[in-house]
Design a protein around this motif. Structure first.
Motif, PDB file in Angstrom:
ATOM      1  N   LYS A 187       7.349   2.129   5.479  1.00  0.00           N
ATOM      2  CA  LYS A 187       5.572   1.581   6.361  1.00  0.00           C
ATOM      3  C   LYS A 187       4.852   2.682   5.863  1.00  0.00           C
ATOM      4  CE  LYS A 187       3.032  -1.375   8.416  1.00  0.00           C
ATOM      5  NZ  LYS A 187       2.893  -2.780   7.563  1.00  0.00           N
ATOM      6  N   ILE A 188       5.407   4.146   6.641  1.00  0.00           N
ATOM      7  CA  ILE A 188       4.192   5.584   5.953  1.00  0.00           C
ATOM      8  C   ILE A 188       4.161   5.461   4.892  1.00  0.00           C
ATOM      9  CG2 ILE A 188       4.303   7.612   6.075  1.00  0.00           C
ATOM     10  CD1 ILE A 188       5.692   7.838   8.872  1.00  0.00           C
TER      11      ILE A 188
ATOM     12  N   TYR B 143       1.668   2.656   3.825  1.00  0.00           N
ATOM     13  CA  TYR B 143       0.060   3.459   3.814  1.00  0.00           C
ATOM     14  C   TYR B 143      -0.571   5.093   2.753  1.00  0.00           C
ATOM     15  CZ  TYR B 143      -3.760   5.372   6.650  1.00  0.00           C
ATOM     16  OH  TYR B 143      -5.210   5.978   7.206  1.00  0.00           O
TER      17      TYR B 143
ATOM     18  N   TYR C 275      -1.441   2.811   0.519  1.00  0.00           N
ATOM     19  CA  TYR C 275      -2.775   2.015   0.721  1.00  0.00           C
ATOM     20  C   TYR C 275      -4.364   2.752   0.767  1.00  0.00           C
ATOM     21  CZ  TYR C 275      -6.540  -0.301   3.867  1.00  0.00           C
ATOM     22  OH  TYR C 275      -6.567  -1.177   4.799  1.00  0.00           O
ATOM     23  N   LYS C 276      -3.916   3.829   1.418  1.00  0.00           N
ATOM     24  CA  LYS C 276      -5.197   5.044   2.389  1.00  0.00           C
ATOM     25  C   LYS C 276      -5.565   5.497   0.405  1.00  0.00           C
ATOM     26  CE  LYS C 276      -6.487   9.245   4.464  1.00  0.00           C
ATOM     27  NZ  LYS C 276      -7.629   8.570   4.765  1.00  0.00           N
TER      28      LYS C 276
ATOM     29  N   PHE D 267      -4.454  -2.946   6.647  1.00  0.00           N
ATOM     30  CA  PHE D 267      -3.541  -2.345   6.866  1.00  0.00           C
ATOM     31  C   PHE D 267      -2.823  -2.561   7.933  1.00  0.00           C
ATOM     32  CE2 PHE D 267      -0.573   0.908   7.409  1.00  0.00           C
ATOM     33  CZ  PHE D 267       0.878   0.465   6.240  1.00  0.00           C
TER      34      PHE D 267
ATOM     35  N   ILE E 165       0.680  -3.838  11.127  1.00  0.00           N
ATOM     36  CA  ILE E 165       1.240  -2.514  12.211  1.00  0.00           C
ATOM     37  C   ILE E 165       1.764  -3.243  12.682  1.00  0.00           C
ATOM     38  CG2 ILE E 165       1.389  -0.937  13.044  1.00  0.00           C
ATOM     39  CD1 ILE E 165      -0.452   0.369  11.684  1.00  0.00           C
TER      40      ILE E 165
ATOM     41  N   ALA F 122       3.405   9.702  12.372  1.00  0.00           N
ATOM     42  CA  ALA F 122       2.296  10.323  11.900  1.00  0.00           C
ATOM     43  C   ALA F 122       1.150  11.026  12.564  1.00  0.00           C
ATOM     44  CB  ALA F 122       0.849   8.662  12.562  1.00  0.00           C
TER      45      ALA F 122
ATOM     46  N   CYS G  23      -1.462  12.577   9.323  1.00  0.00           N
ATOM     47  CA  CYS G  23      -1.874  11.073   8.632  1.00  0.00           C
ATOM     48  C   CYS G  23      -3.055  11.029   9.644  1.00  0.00           C
ATOM     49  CB  CYS G  23      -1.078  10.132   8.411  1.00  0.00           C
ATOM     50  SG  CYS G  23       0.380  10.350   7.940  1.00  0.00           S
TER      51      CYS G  23
ATOM     52  N   CYS H 138      -6.652   8.405   9.445  1.00  0.00           N
ATOM     53  CA  CYS H 138      -6.815   7.275   9.272  1.00  0.00           C
ATOM     54  C   CYS H 138      -8.652   6.759   9.993  1.00  0.00           C
ATOM     55  CB  CYS H 138      -6.076   5.821   9.555  1.00  0.00           C
ATOM     56  SG  CYS H 138      -6.633   5.514  11.542  1.00  0.00           S
TER      57      CYS H 138
ATOM     58  N   SER I 203     -10.149   1.033   8.942  1.00  0.00           N
ATOM     59  CA  SER I 203      -8.347   0.996   8.392  1.00  0.00           C
ATOM     60  C   SER I 203      -8.028  -0.086   9.229  1.00  0.00           C
ATOM     61  CB  SER I 203      -7.554   1.585   8.054  1.00  0.00           C
ATOM     62  OG  SER I 203      -8.261   2.817   7.089  1.00  0.00           O
TER      63      SER I 203
END
Length: 114
Positions: free
Chosen positions: A66-67, A70, A73-74, A87, A89, A101, A106, A108, A112
């Motif tokens: 999942k990270i 992301y 995605y970012k 996004f 979760i 995270a 990370c 965001c 988002s």
């Protein structure tokens, strides 16, 4: 994916989960994480720098997957001026994902997430 002894192709990084699952990601995607960036670009000679791989003994495969999603995605939507998809979760992984995270530093945008 590369075997355990292989170095990932240039401009990529190998991220390895607690269970040993390997994720090959573009370097620019991996650098979304300040922690990974420090490991890969920090002063000194770290194994992570030489092999372009980072092991996460505390991060499970589903969470690291999942990270990685992301990170992609970012990189894809961070400077987008057009609307971008949400996004998502899954609630059952939210706490573990938040802790990972936080460790990975990370960041965001508030936009988002709903």
């Amino acid at each position: 994916l590369c075997s355990m002894e292989e170095t990932p192709p240039p401009d990529t990084v190998k991220l390895i989960s607690a269970e040993g699952k390997e994720f090959i990601v573009e370097r620019r995607e991996a650098l979304v994480s300040k922690t990974v960036k420090s490991m890969l670009e920090g002063p000194g000679t770290f194994a992570e720098t030489e092999r372009a791989e980072v092991r996460f003994p505390e991060i499970s495969t589903p969470i690291l997957e999942k990270i990685v999603a992301y990170f992609r995605y970012k990189v894809t939507y961070d400077n987008s001026v057009t609307p971008f998809p949400e996004f998502t979760i899954e609630p059952e992984m939210a706490l573990e994902l938040l802790m990972a995270a936080n460790f990975l530093e990370c960041q965001c945008k508030a936009s988002s997430f709903p």
